[in-house]
Design a protein around this motif. Structure first.
Motif, PDB file in Angstrom:
ATOM      1  N   ASP A   1     -11.190 -41.217  36.189  1.00  0.00           N
ATOM      2  CA  ASP A   1     -10.956 -41.055  37.624  1.00  0.00           C
ATOM      3  C   ASP A   1     -12.287 -41.101  38.358  1.00  0.00           C
ATOM      4  O   ASP A   1     -13.326 -40.787  37.782  1.00  0.00           O
ATOM      5  N   PRO A   2     -12.235 -41.458  39.672  1.00  0.00           N
ATOM      6  CA  PRO A   2     -13.492 -41.469  40.426  1.00  0.00           C
ATOM      7  C   PRO A   2     -14.057 -40.058  40.621  1.00  0.00           C
ATOM      8  O   PRO A   2     -13.318 -39.082  40.569  1.00  0.00           O
ATOM      9  N   VAL A   3     -15.367 -39.995  40.853  1.00  0.00           N
ATOM     10  CA  VAL A   3     -16.038 -38.705  41.076  1.00  0.00           C
ATOM     11  C   VAL A   3     -16.543 -38.711  42.523  1.00  0.00           C
ATOM     12  O   VAL A   3     -17.097 -39.712  42.965  1.00  0.00           O
ATOM     13  N   PRO A   4     -16.340 -37.609  43.295  1.00  0.00           N
ATOM     14  CA  PRO A   4     -16.865 -37.606  44.666  1.00  0.00           C
ATOM     15  C   PRO A   4     -18.388 -37.782  44.672  1.00  0.00           C
ATOM     16  O   PRO A   4     -19.051 -37.410  43.704  1.00  0.00           O
ATOM     17  N   ARG A   5     -18.899 -38.342  45.770  1.00  0.00           N
ATOM     18  CA  ARG A   5     -20.327 -38.691  45.790  1.00  0.00           C
ATOM     19  C   ARG A   5     -21.262 -37.520  45.551  1.00  0.00           C
ATOM     20  O   ARG A   5     -22.368 -37.681  45.043  1.00  0.00           O
ATOM     21  N   ASP A   6     -20.806 -36.328  45.955  1.00  0.00           N
ATOM     22  CA  ASP A   6     -21.687 -35.168  45.743  1.00  0.00           C
ATOM     23  C   ASP A   6     -21.542 -34.597  44.332  1.00  0.00           C
ATOM     24  O   ASP A   6     -22.217 -33.630  43.982  1.00  0.00           O
ATOM     25  N   GLY A   7     -20.649 -35.185  43.521  1.00  0.00           N
ATOM     26  CA  GLY A   7     -20.512 -34.760  42.123  1.00  0.00           C
ATOM     27  C   GLY A   7     -19.676 -33.511  41.941  1.00  0.00           C
ATOM     28  O   GLY A   7     -19.565 -33.009  40.818  1.00  0.00           O
ATOM     29  N   ALA A   8     -19.062 -32.998  43.029  1.00  0.00           N
ATOM     30  CA  ALA A   8     -18.320 -31.727  42.929  1.00  0.00           C
ATOM     31  C   ALA A   8     -17.264 -31.805  41.828  1.00  0.00           C
ATOM     32  O   ALA A   8     -16.598 -32.831  41.663  1.00  0.00           O
ATOM     33  N   LEU A   9     -17.088 -30.710  41.109  1.00  0.00           N
ATOM     34  CA  LEU A   9     -16.066 -30.639  40.064  1.00  0.00           C
ATOM     35  C   LEU A   9     -14.694 -30.474  40.720  1.00  0.00           C
ATOM     36  O   LEU A   9     -14.606 -30.054  41.890  1.00  0.00           O
TER      37      LEU A   9
ATOM     38  N   SER B   1     -20.792 -35.365  29.906  1.00  0.00           N
ATOM     39  CA  SER B   1     -20.828 -33.915  30.122  1.00  0.00           C
ATOM     40  C   SER B   1     -19.437 -33.335  29.917  1.00  0.00           C
ATOM     41  O   SER B   1     -18.434 -34.043  30.024  1.00  0.00           O
ATOM     42  N   HIS B   2     -19.414 -32.033  29.663  1.00  0.00           N
ATOM     43  CA  HIS B   2     -18.137 -31.329  29.558  1.00  0.00           C
ATOM     44  C   HIS B   2     -18.316 -29.953  30.181  1.00  0.00           C
ATOM     45  O   HIS B   2     -19.114 -29.151  29.702  1.00  0.00           O
ATOM     46  N   ILE B   3     -17.618 -29.738  31.286  1.00  0.00           N
ATOM     47  CA  ILE B   3     -17.710 -28.437  31.953  1.00  0.00           C
ATOM     48  C   ILE B   3     -16.295 -27.934  32.207  1.00  0.00           C
ATOM     49  O   ILE B   3     -15.526 -28.569  32.941  1.00  0.00           O
ATOM     50  N   ALA B   4     -15.973 -26.803  31.597  1.00  0.00           N
ATOM     51  CA  ALA B   4     -14.703 -26.106  31.841  1.00  0.00           C
ATOM     52  C   ALA B   4     -13.502 -27.057  31.879  1.00  0.00           C
ATOM     53  O   ALA B   4     -12.711 -27.040  32.819  1.00  0.00           O
ATOM     54  N   GLY B   5     -13.396 -27.891  30.858  1.00  0.00           N
ATOM     55  CA  GLY B   5     -12.201 -28.744  30.732  1.00  0.00           C
ATOM     56  C   GLY B   5     -12.302 -30.101  31.417  1.00  0.00           C
ATOM     57  O   GLY B   5     -11.411 -30.931  31.268  1.00  0.00           O
ATOM     58  N   THR B   6     -13.359 -30.344  32.195  1.00  0.00           N
ATOM     59  CA  THR B   6     -13.541 -31.671  32.795  1.00  0.00           C
ATOM     60  C   THR B   6     -14.634 -32.406  32.030  1.00  0.00           C
ATOM     61  O   THR B   6     -15.703 -31.836  31.756  1.00  0.00           O
ATOM     62  N   ARG B   7     -14.351 -33.663  31.701  1.00  0.00           N
ATOM     63  CA  ARG B   7     -15.368 -34.509  31.071  1.00  0.00           C
ATOM     64  C   ARG B   7     -15.788 -35.554  32.084  1.00  0.00           C
ATOM     65  O   ARG B   7     -14.935 -36.113  32.774  1.00  0.00           O
ATOM     66  N   PHE B   8     -17.074 -35.803  32.194  1.00  0.00           N
ATOM     67  CA  PHE B   8     -17.537 -36.882  33.077  1.00  0.00           C
ATOM     68  C   PHE B   8     -18.721 -37.574  32.441  1.00  0.00           C
ATOM     69  O   PHE B   8     -19.346 -37.042  31.523  1.00  0.00           O
TER      70      PHE B   8
ATOM     71  N   LEU C   1     -30.273 -42.209  46.368  1.00  0.00           N
ATOM     72  CA  LEU C   1     -29.412 -41.986  47.545  1.00  0.00           C
ATOM     73  C   LEU C   1     -28.866 -40.563  47.580  1.00  0.00           C
ATOM     74  O   LEU C   1     -27.987 -40.243  48.373  1.00  0.00           O
ATOM     75  N   ARG C   2     -29.325 -39.716  46.649  1.00  0.00           N
ATOM     76  CA  ARG C   2     -28.839 -38.336  46.518  1.00  0.00           C
ATOM     77  C   ARG C   2     -27.351 -38.310  46.190  1.00  0.00           C
ATOM     78  O   ARG C   2     -26.626 -37.399  46.604  1.00  0.00           O
ATOM     79  N   GLU C   3     -26.891 -39.337  45.487  1.00  0.00           N
ATOM     80  CA  GLU C   3     -25.486 -39.362  45.060  1.00  0.00           C
ATOM     81  C   GLU C   3     -25.406 -39.056  43.574  1.00  0.00           C
ATOM     82  O   GLU C   3     -26.347 -39.329  42.832  1.00  0.00           O
ATOM     83  N   THR C   4     -24.245 -38.541  43.157  1.00  0.00           N
ATOM     84  CA  THR C   4     -24.065 -38.288  41.727  1.00  0.00           C
ATOM     85  C   THR C   4     -24.153 -39.607  40.949  1.00  0.00           C
ATOM     86  O   THR C   4     -23.625 -40.627  41.395  1.00  0.00           O
ATOM     87  N   PRO C   5     -24.789 -39.573  39.776  1.00  0.00           N
ATOM     88  CA  PRO C   5     -24.766 -40.777  38.934  1.00  0.00           C
ATOM     89  C   PRO C   5     -23.490 -40.877  38.105  1.00  0.00           C
ATOM     90  O   PRO C   5     -23.335 -41.808  37.317  1.00  0.00           O
ATOM     91  N   ALA C   6     -22.558 -39.915  38.280  1.00  0.00           N
ATOM     92  CA  ALA C   6     -21.326 -39.937  37.461  1.00  0.00           C
ATOM     93  C   ALA C   6     -20.494 -41.165  37.815  1.00  0.00           C
ATOM     94  O   ALA C   6     -20.300 -41.484  38.990  1.00  0.00           O
ATOM     95  N   ALA C   7     -19.990 -41.862  36.772  1.00  0.00           N
ATOM     96  CA  ALA C   7     -19.204 -43.078  36.985  1.00  0.00           C
ATOM     97  C   ALA C   7     -17.715 -42.800  36.891  1.00  0.00           C
ATOM     98  O   ALA C   7     -16.901 -43.559  37.418  1.00  0.00           O
ATOM     99  N   GLY C   8     -17.339 -41.727  36.227  1.00  0.00           N
ATOM    100  CA  GLY C   8     -15.919 -41.432  36.065  1.00  0.00           C
ATOM    101  C   GLY C   8     -15.744 -40.070  35.435  1.00  0.00           C
ATOM    102  O   GLY C   8     -16.716 -39.474  34.943  1.00  0.00           O
ATOM    103  N   ARG C   9     -14.495 -39.588  35.491  1.00  0.00           N
ATOM    104  CA  ARG C   9     -14.226 -38.305  34.825  1.00  0.00           C
ATOM    105  C   ARG C   9     -12.763 -38.221  34.430  1.00  0.00           C
ATOM    106  O   ARG C   9     -11.930 -39.030  34.867  1.00  0.00           O
ATOM    107  N   GLU C  10     -12.455 -37.250  33.580  1.00  0.00           N
ATOM    108  CA  GLU C  10     -11.060 -37.018  33.190  1.00  0.00           C
ATOM    109  C   GLU C  10     -10.889 -35.552  32.819  1.00  0.00           C
ATOM    110  O   GLU C  10     -11.868 -34.874  32.472  1.00  0.00           O
TER     111      GLU C  10
END
Ligand SMILES: C[S@@+](CC[C@H](N)C(=O)[O-])C[C@H]1O[C@@H](n2cnc3c(N)ncnc32)[C@H](O)[C@@H]1O
Ligand code: SF4
Length: 405
Positions: free
Chosen positions: A9-17, A301-308, A323-332
């Motif tokens: 799934d997509p990750v918000p730009r600020d990387g919020a969980l 990464s793996h934080i409290a049940g979310t993998r990204f 750009l101060r954006e998260t480098p995360a490309a996806g999560r589940e």
């Protein structure tokens, strides 16, 4: 480079969980720092790593600063989901972390310390190629807080190293181990078995060399032919013969015999240590479902049940962070069934084993047959744990299938 990332799934730009994420302050928190650079690419390797001609503008000398931006971002993201936890383990992996000046690694570690804190008794490991470890490097790493060096030895036999495309001089392993020891660092050696043309006698020679070097920890992996690698192409074209399963099984048994005789106990199918306190605590945190943040391109990464997971290329990684954006490309967020499957997959490979009570009904019923087949230890099962016998370790994937079907 290497295998493609999962869709996710997509990750918000600020990387919020995801909303509702709640971190358990008692779950250990590990930090992985990926260093995606290698001088040359080994023919068998599909890790996310780049040689100087593949960097597309990403700069090795700016890497530490770039990664520290992700550390900043992670601190913000984690502060929003509960109290920050100190890192109990830190692992610099690669690629080749020791291609960067030790001062860059020290700066990254300081950044982690400043953002989260690092426990006083933390295990802090750096992966290294034998050619890149001198007395000065080892001393500088130790002074910055590093506690452990994991050296990619692979083999001590020149024709095996050549078959693996390894460029290091085998004599440098001894130099690197001695430098690490003088600096007070614990030492782990990585080996690969089953390279094209490697005989059982070659493998015995490598194991004897390892034992003579007396590391604290040994990892020995069967060579895996990864799609898309040079080695996979050579095998497909018939230029090189694929590893033989029976020979690799004999090699595993020889490793386990010689290492056990020399005082190294297995604690995971491919890992042996001198005593429980020399086990890799960082790797154990992956295998026992702890939380960790993987920094760097392609890191997971793996934080409290979310993998990204992060974008793979160092240039794309740097652009996002600029750009101060998260480098995360996806999560589940794996569902309960996927988490159960993974727990069995990882725990069954450990010496401490998988609690029988945590298996689902069908899996529990399979245990008796696995004991009868000599794949699972009967005595441990009576104590409520599924522990692999040595034959079971050789057939670990089949045992896991039986426990989860
Ligand atoms: C990715 S490397 C990083 C450390 C360092 N660059 C090195 O090679 O020594 C970590 C370990 O992964 C193992 N490895 C990488 N590719 C493998 C493969 N295709 N099959 C088995 N082991 C592999 C090697 O033993 C290597 O030491
Ligand atoms: S040095 Fe290590 S990370 Fe780099 S290509 Fe070889 S095995 Fe892969």
């Amino acid at each position: 480079m290497g295998a493609a990332l999962p869709p996710g799934d997509p990750v918000p730009r600020d990387g919020a969980l995801p909303a509702g994420t709640a971190v358990d302050p008692k779950t250990p928190f590990g930090v992985y720092l990926h260093v995606p650079f290698c001088r040359v690419r080994c023919g068998y390797c599909d890790f996310n790593t780049y040689t100087s001609t593949e960097l597309q503008g990403a700069k090795q000398d700016e890497y530490a600063d770039t990664l520290l931006r992700e550390v900043d971002l992670a601190r913000g993201v984690l502060s929003d989901v509960g109290p920050l936890r100190e890192a109990s383990t830190v692992f610099f992996g690669g690629g080749t972390p020791t291609l960067l000046p030790p001062g860059d690694l020290a700066r990254m570690l300081e950044g982690v310390r400043g953002a989260f804190g690092v426990a006083d008794d933390a295990e802090i490991t750096v992966e290294a190629n034998p050619d890149t470890v001198t007395d000065a490097t080892a001393a500088e790493l130790a002074a910055s807080g590093v506690t452990r060096l994991s050296i990619g030895m692979q083999s001590s036999v020149p024709h095996v190293l050549a078959a693996l495309d390894r460029t290091h001089d085998p004599a440098n392993v001894e130099t690197a181990v001695a430098a690490a020891r003088r600096a007070g660092l614990a030492v782990s050696l990585d080996l690969i078995y089953g390279a094209p043309g490697e005989s059982l006698a070659d493998w015995r020679r490598s194991l004897e060399t390892v034992i003579a070097l007396g590391p604290d920890h040994v990892s020995a992996y069967a060579l895996i032919i990864e799609d898309g690698t040079k080695l996979a192409r050579q095998i497909r074209r018939g230029e090189v013969v694929a590893p033989d399963d029976d020979l690799q099984a004999d090699m595993y048994e020889l490793a386990d015999d010689l290492l056990a005789e020399a005082g190294y106990d297995w604690y995971e199918v491919s890992n042996w240590s001198r005593g429980a306190d020399q086990r890799s605590r960082h790797n154990l945190s992956y295998w026992t479902d702890a939380d960790w943040w993987g920094f760097g391109p392609g890191a997971h990464s793996h934080i409290a049940g979310t993998r990204f997971w992060n974008v793979k290329h160092p240039a794309a990684y740097a652009q996002r962070l600029a750009l101060r954006e998260t480098p995360a490309a996806g999560r589940e967020q794996p569902d309960a069934a996927a988490r159960d499957l993974e727990r069995v997959l990882l725990r069954t490979r450990l010496r401490d084993g998988m609690p029988v009570a945590e298996l689902l009904g069908e899996g529990r019923h399979a245990v008796a047959a696995l004991i009868a087949d000599g794949l699972v230890e009967g005595a441990a099962a009576v104590r409520g744990r599924v522990v692999l016998t040595r034959r079971g370790r050789l057939l670990a994937d089949a045992v896991v299938r039986a426990l989860t079907d």
